[in-house]
Design a protein around this motif. Sequence first.
Motif, PDB file in Angstrom:
ATOM      1  N   ASP A 271       0.832  -1.211   0.000  1.00 13.58           N
ATOM      2  CA  ASP A 271       0.000   0.000   0.000  1.00 13.58           C
ATOM      3  C   ASP A 271       0.867   1.261   0.000  1.00 13.58           C
ATOM      4  N   PHE A 272       1.880   1.248  -0.868  1.00 15.73           N
ATOM      5  CA  PHE A 272       2.814   2.366  -0.921  1.00 15.73           C
ATOM      6  C   PHE A 272       2.679   3.113  -2.246  1.00 15.73           C
ATOM      7  N   ALA A 273       3.276   4.299  -2.303  1.00 10.33           N
ATOM      8  CA  ALA A 273       3.266   5.106  -3.519  1.00 10.33           C
ATOM      9  C   ALA A 273       4.458   4.725  -4.374  1.00 10.33           C
ATOM     10  N   CYS A 274       4.239   4.703  -5.698  1.00 10.72           N
ATOM     11  CA  CYS A 274       5.299   4.285  -6.601  1.00 10.72           C
ATOM     12  C   CYS A 274       5.112   4.973  -7.951  1.00 10.72           C
ATOM     13  N   THR A 275       6.203   5.412  -8.550  1.00 13.67           N
ATOM     14  CA  THR A 275       6.134   6.038  -9.865  1.00 13.67           C
ATOM     15  C   THR A 275       7.477   5.911 -10.556  1.00 13.67           C
ATOM     16  N   VAL A 276       7.469   6.139 -11.874  1.00  9.82           N
ATOM     17  CA  VAL A 276       8.684   6.097 -12.693  1.00  9.82           C
ATOM     18  C   VAL A 276       9.033   7.509 -13.125  1.00  9.82           C
ATOM     19  N   CYS A 277      10.293   7.876 -12.978  1.00 14.49           N
ATOM     20  CA  CYS A 277      10.760   9.193 -13.395  1.00 14.49           C
ATOM     21  C   CYS A 277      12.153   9.053 -13.995  1.00 14.49           C
TER      22      CYS A 277
ATOM     23  N   LYS B 160       8.921  15.857 -12.041  1.00 12.27           N
ATOM     24  CA  LYS B 160       9.275  15.601 -10.649  1.00 12.27           C
ATOM     25  C   LYS B 160       8.408  14.496 -10.056  1.00 12.27           C
ATOM     26  N   VAL B 161       8.968  13.783  -9.091  1.00 14.73           N
ATOM     27  CA  VAL B 161       8.263  12.717  -8.387  1.00 14.73           C
ATOM     28  C   VAL B 161       7.348  13.326  -7.327  1.00 14.73           C
ATOM     29  N   HIS B 162       6.054  12.973  -7.386  1.00 14.44           N
ATOM     30  CA  HIS B 162       5.072  13.441  -6.403  1.00 14.44           C
ATOM     31  C   HIS B 162       4.464  12.237  -5.688  1.00 14.44           C
ATOM     32  N   MET B 163       4.380  12.288  -4.378  1.00 17.70           N
ATOM     33  CA  MET B 163       3.658  11.319  -3.566  1.00 17.70           C
ATOM     34  C   MET B 163       2.513  12.072  -2.903  1.00 17.70           C
ATOM     35  N   ILE B 164       1.275  11.788  -3.338  1.00 11.96           N
ATOM     36  CA  ILE B 164       0.134  12.646  -3.015  1.00 11.96           C
ATOM     37  C   ILE B 164      -0.851  11.952  -2.087  1.00 11.96           C
ATOM     38  N   GLY B 165      -1.293  12.696  -1.044  1.00 12.51           N
ATOM     39  CA  GLY B 165      -2.359  12.230  -0.176  1.00 12.51           C
ATOM     40  C   GLY B 165      -1.991  11.013   0.645  1.00 12.51           C
ATOM     41  N   GLY B 166      -3.014  10.189   0.907  1.00 14.00           N
ATOM     42  CA  GLY B 166      -2.821   8.993   1.707  1.00 14.00           C
ATOM     43  C   GLY B 166      -3.296   9.185   3.134  1.00 14.00           C
ATOM     44  N   PHE B 167      -3.345   8.087   3.868  1.00 12.15           N
ATOM     45  CA  PHE B 167      -3.578   8.178   5.310  1.00 12.15           C
ATOM     46  C   PHE B 167      -2.247   8.594   5.918  1.00 12.15           C
ATOM     47  N   ALA B 168      -2.173   9.841   6.329  1.00 15.25           N
ATOM     48  CA  ALA B 168      -0.893  10.445   6.700  1.00 15.25           C
ATOM     49  C   ALA B 168      -0.958  11.068   8.085  1.00 15.25           C
ATOM     50  N   GLU B 169       0.147  11.001   8.768  1.00 16.43           N
ATOM     51  CA  GLU B 169       0.257  11.610  10.085  1.00 16.43           C
ATOM     52  C   GLU B 169       1.726  11.781  10.433  1.00 16.43           C
ATOM     53  N   ARG B 170       1.979  12.749  11.281  1.00 18.15           N
ATOM     54  CA  ARG B 170       3.347  12.920  11.760  1.00 18.15           C
ATOM     55  C   ARG B 170       3.660  11.833  12.782  1.00 18.15           C
ATOM     56  N   GLU B 171       4.909  11.459  12.843  1.00 19.09           N
ATOM     57  CA  GLU B 171       5.287  10.330  13.694  1.00 19.09           C
ATOM     58  C   GLU B 171       4.975  10.579  15.153  1.00 19.09           C
ATOM     59  N   ASP B 172       5.044  11.837  15.577  1.00 18.77           N
ATOM     60  CA  ASP B 172       4.801  12.152  16.986  1.00 18.77           C
ATOM     61  C   ASP B 172       3.387  12.667  17.237  1.00 18.77           C
ATOM     62  N   SER B 173       2.467  12.473  16.256  1.00 22.50           N
ATOM     63  CA  SER B 173       1.123  13.031  16.403  1.00 22.50           C
ATOM     64  C   SER B 173       0.251  12.141  17.279  1.00 22.50           C
ATOM     65  N   ASP B 174      -0.854  12.717  17.757  1.00 29.02           N
ATOM     66  CA  ASP B 174      -1.874  11.975  18.472  1.00 29.02           C
ATOM     67  C   ASP B 174      -2.697  11.221  17.436  1.00 29.02           C
TER      68      ASP B 174
END
Length: 357
Positions: free
Chosen positions: A132-138, A191-205
Motif C-alpha cells: 500500500d505504498f506510492a510508486c512512480t517512474v521518473c 518531478k516525483v510526487h507522492m500525493i495524499g494517503g492516510f498520513a500523520e506525523r510520527e509524533d502526532s496523536d
Amino acid sequence: MCSLPSSPPPPSDNNFHSDHICLVFCPREPASNGSVTNWIELFNPSTNTWTHVGSIPGLRDDQVLKGFAMVSLGDTVYIIGGQVCHKERVHVSDDTADWVDVGIQVVPTVLRYDFRSSQWMSCSPLRVARYDFACTVCEGKIYAAGGKSTPACARGISSAEMYDPNTDTWTPLPNLHILRYKSVGVTWQGKVHMIGGFAEREDSDRTVPSLVERSSAEVYDTEANRWELKAGMWQLDVPPNQIVAVNEMLLSSGDCLNAWKGQIEAFDGRLWNEVDGSHKPSLSTLEAEQRRYLTMAAIGRELYFLGGYYGKGRTMCIVHVFDTSATTGEEAWRSFEPMEMEGERELCSHCCVVKLS
C-alpha cells in the motif's frame, strides 16, 4: 537478476504492436482446489481484446499478492513488494458471508516481466518490505515511498527508495516528512510526487486525524536530495484512488472509497476543478450489475477507464474512454463493447500502460 519460469508469448499479430493496458487479477473466491493465484492480462485498445499473459510466479496456489505496485518501463512490467494473503470466508450477517484477504507476510520481492522474451526475472528486493505504498517512474528510475511494513501495523512508514534498472540496485532516499500509506505516486512536470494517503506525523496523536497532513503531497528534489512538503495538493481526508498526468495536467476521478464521483477533475496547481465535458453520472448502463473495481490509464490524450461488474457468476468488463482534447462532452466520451469474463474476478493493483513494439 535470476530467471523464473516463462509465460506463453502473447499473440504476434500487427495489432499487438501498440500501447496495451496491463492488469493483474485474482478470483474473488478460491476455486474448489483452493487456488487463488494472481494472473496478468493485457487489454488492447485498438481491438477491444484481452490476452491472458500468465500467473505471477513465486506464490503458492492458495496465496494471493495484494497491495503491491505495478509500473512499466517500455515493454517490461515490474511487480514490486506487496502483502501475501490467503482468502478467508467471514460472516457479514446472520445469513450472508464473504471472502476477505488475511495478510500473512509483507514481502520486498521485485519481479520483472519482459514481454519480448516472455520471461520473468527476479530483481534486487526492496530495502524495506512494504505494501500500500506510492510508486512512480521518473527518468527511467522507479521511486517507492511510504506504505506499511507489517500486516498488523495501523500506521504508515516514511522510508523511501529508488531503483535503477541499469544496475539492478535500490538506493535509500531521505525519509518523507510524514508517515503515509495508500498515497499515490505520479510524475508531474518532471518531478516525483507522492500525493495524499492516510498520513500523520510520527509524533502526532493518532486519535486526531489531520486533514492538513492527509491533503498534502511530497515532491522529491533530485538536486537537493530531499522531499519538499506541499500543502493542499489533495483536498479530501480520504486518499485518492488514482492520479495520472496527461499533457501537464494531473487528473483524478475519485477517492479510494468511491473511484468514480461522476466527473474527472484536474489540478491547476492550486485546486482540483471539474474538467469540461467529463460529467457522466454513471459509467455503465448495466443497472443490474454491481461494479466491483475501476482503474484508469492514460494513453496519449485519452483516459481509459476499465471497470468490472459482477453478476451470475461472471465478470462483465467495460472500457470507457475520455478524450481530454475534445471540445464537447458528446465528443469526449466513447465506450467499447462489453466483454464477458468467466468467474468473478478482483483487481489486485491499479493498471499500467505497456509500450509493445
